[in-house]
Write a protein that holds these residues in place. Structure first.
Motif, short mmCIF file in Angstrom:
data_model
loop_
_atom_site.label_atom_id
_atom_site.label_comp_id
_atom_site.label_asym_id
_atom_site.label_seq_id
_atom_site.Cartn_x
_atom_site.Cartn_y
_atom_site.Cartn_z
N ILE A 391 -23.19 92.63 50.99
CA ILE A 391 -22.26 93.66 50.51
C ILE A 391 -22.00 94.67 51.62
N GLY A 392 -20.73 94.95 51.86
CA GLY A 392 -20.34 95.90 52.91
C GLY A 392 -20.06 95.23 54.24
N ALA A 412 -2.43 87.55 50.38
CA ALA A 412 -1.77 88.10 49.19
C ALA A 412 -2.06 89.59 49.04
N GLY A 413 -3.01 90.11 49.84
CA GLY A 413 -3.33 91.54 49.76
C GLY A 413 -4.14 91.90 48.51
N ARG A 414 -4.85 90.93 47.95
CA ARG A 414 -5.61 91.17 46.71
C ARG A 414 -7.09 90.91 46.92
N PHE A 415 -7.88 91.24 45.89
CA PHE A 415 -9.29 90.82 45.88
C PHE A 415 -9.34 89.30 45.81
N VAL A 416 -10.32 88.70 46.48
CA VAL A 416 -10.48 87.25 46.40
C VAL A 416 -11.89 86.95 45.91
N LEU A 453 -18.85 85.20 46.38
CA LEU A 453 -18.44 86.44 47.06
C LEU A 453 -17.22 87.03 46.38
N LEU A 454 -17.25 88.32 46.20
CA LEU A 454 -16.04 89.02 45.80
C LEU A 454 -15.58 89.80 47.02
N ALA A 464 -21.71 90.26 45.87
CA ALA A 464 -22.16 88.91 46.21
C ALA A 464 -23.28 88.52 45.26
N ALA A 465 -23.38 87.24 44.96
CA ALA A 465 -24.45 86.75 44.10
C ALA A 465 -24.93 85.42 44.65
N PRO A 466 -26.23 85.13 44.50
CA PRO A 466 -26.76 83.92 45.12
C PRO A 466 -26.24 82.61 44.53
#
Ligand SMILES: Cc1cc2nc3c(=O)[nH]c(=O)nc-3n(C[C@H](O)[C@H](O)[C@H](O)COP(=O)(O)OP(=O)(O)OC[C@H]3O[C@@H](n4cnc5c(N)ncnc54)[C@H](O)[C@@H]3O)c2cc1C
Length: 468
Positions: A391-392, A412-416, A453-454, A464-466
């Motif tokens: 994260i970060g 797209a300029g968005r969250f992925v 990943l977000l 993030a998550a494992p």
């Protein structure tokens, strides 16, 4: 309101910001005092790896690369060379390309996305109230927007109008700059050297012209004193051991560099980015790069602030200064350290300055960290205590399902949201539950990794998550 956001200044920072805002569907107007046809005097030559990644996530990197020359290492001073070839990036080098090429691509993208440009339009003052900002331009006309960003360079009118100070000092005076033709080509694309309290730098524009920047500690004359070609040649011989047969100068000038940073990047509905917020010497080639990364950090936050309720919008905007001000401070420190090291008397004093900013050491991890910092690939934003270590950090480009890459998904300029291969939609974490589906991209990684990943629109890991 005439528009949602007014951007003052069409340098690299303002152009990248305007393009991001327009891509996010925000109405944006750019006010620039120069006439449209007049490009910014080329200053920056070095486009570092993180900036190339930022441009890749906007579909511009491959085209820029055709206009420049990649260089796999940078020599900072004396014998210290930072190796970039091992950078964990699609772009393990610094691209030597003139600033106007970067600006041309960014402007085209912003125009295509719908940003409105008004050249020949100098901002002379502004006022703000609870709902918006009103700017006055040189012919007395007024324009109003919900937010305004000052990307109007070191002598920012916007910064002065909102009363944000710019403390600091001049760090090097009487540098000479010359655009010349050469009789002999230098062996390397980018030649930088420091010796005996003098500095020399030479780089190609790519069209037969070269730019030389030099400084001689013994020649600290007033900036009004004209520069003649023989003075430039002498500095080149003292530092680079050759003047390469310089001839036919088309531009000669003398300038100084300041080290300054605004203590805050925001006053109500007015924000600062790029040289308007921080300036330092050209050492390390960090200015334009830092400005573009400010813009990438701010664009999506400003677009979000316009849609969110007031309180939430303010919190998102505050995170811009929280993340970027400390980076600006580190950049000032590193650039100042490189300059002091390069201009100090003798190798010991140079090493002491360099050690002071953590860029020189025999230890490989420190050298890697230095490459990560100069290229900005290693720059990360703070994460909550105990949070996932990714994260970060900036998300590395990943191969995705269907043969694309993360940098392409970010266009797209968005969250992925990047899930492990095989994850099906209902299993995807609820991290984006509160985000409008139109504002996110869901995808799956194709590199075998298990981490979910977000990724924020500026390419940094939000969560993030494992596993899925
Ligand atoms: C000699 C030299 C070499 C350099 N080399 C490098 C390098 O290799 N790598 C690097 O990263 N950086 C380098 N830099 C620094 C880099 O050029 C700057 O950091 C960069 O241009 C900053 O971009 P910006 O968009 O924030 O501001 P600017 O490029 O200064 O753009 C500001 C714009 O605002 C406009 N403007 C100003 N006032 C107003 C107003 N009142 N109303 C409307 N418009 C206004 C100006 O006309 C200008 O177009 C160098 C600088 C110098 C001087």
């Amino acid at each position: 309101m005439n528009t949602d956001v007014i951007v003052v200044g069409a340098g690299p920072t303002g152009l990248l910001l305007a393009g991001d805002l327009a891509t996010a569907g925000t109405r944006v107007t750019v006010l620039e005092k120069r006439p449209a046809a007049l490009s910014n005097l080329t200053r920056a030559f070095a486009v570092h790896a993180r900036s190339l990644e930022v441009l890749d996530a906007r579909g511009l990197a491959d085209e820029l690369i055709t206009k420049g020359q990649p260089v796999g290492s940078v020599q900072l001073f004396q014998k210290l060379t930072i190796n970039l070839a091992d950078l964990p990036s699609r772009f393990p080098y610094v691209l030597v390309a003139p600033q106007y090429e970067v600006e041309r691509l960014l402007r085209r993208r912003a125009e295509e996305a719908g940003a409105v440009f008004r050249y020949d339009t100098e901002v002379t003052g502004l006022t703000q109230d609870a709902d918006g900002v009103t700017v006055t331009v040189a012919d007395g006309a007024e324009l109003r927007a919900r937010y305004l960003v000052g990307t109007d360079g070191a002598r920012s009118t916007v910064r002065a109008a909102v009363g944000i100070p710019f403390p600091g000092r001049a760090v090097i005076r009487s540098m000479v700059l010359a655009d010349v033709r050469l009789a002999r080509k230098p062996a390397d694309t980018l030649t930088v050297a420091a010796a005996n309290e003098s500095l020399g730098f030479i780089a190609p524009f790519g069209d037969g012209w070269y730019r030389f920047i030099g400084w001689h500690g013994n020649r600290n004359v007033s900036e009004d004193e004209p520069v003649d070609l023989e003075e430039v040649r002498a500095i080149a011989r003292a530092t680079l051991h050759d003047d390469f047969g310089m001839h036919d100068p088309r531009f000669l000038s003398r300038f100084h560099a300041d080290e300054r940073q605004a203590p805050t990047y925001r006053a109500g509905r007015v924000l600062l980015a790029g040289d308007a917020a921080h300036v330092h010497s050209p050492a390390g080639g960090l200015g334009m790069n830092t400005g573009m990364q400010d813009a990438a950090n701010l664009g999506w936050k400003l677009a979000a602030a316009l849609r969110l309720p007031d309180g939430a919008g303010a919190a998102v905007l505050d995170s811009y200064e929280a993340e970027r001000h400390p980076i600006g401070k580190q950049v000032l420190r590193a650039s100042g350290g490189i300059l002091r090291a390069a201009t100090s008397r003798g190798p010991l004093a140079a090493a002491a300055s360099a050690v002071g900013v953590g860029i020189v050491s025999r230890a490989a991890p420190i050298r890697r960290r230095a490459a990560g910092f100069i290229s900005a690939v290693g720059i990360a934003y703070p994460r909550p205590r105990g949070a996932h270590p990714l994260i970060g950090t900036r998300a590395r480009d990943l191969p995705l399902d269907g043969g694309s890459r993360l940098a392409e998904a970010l266009r797209a300029g968005r969250f992925v949201l990047v899930a492990p291969a095989g994850a099906v939609a209902p299993e995807l974490p609820a991290a984006l539950g509160e985000v409008d589906p139109a504002e996110r991209v869901l995808t799956r990684r194709a590199d075998g990794g298990a981490t979910t990943l977000l990724v924020r629109p500026d390419g940094y890991v939000a969560d993030a998550a494992p596993a899925a």
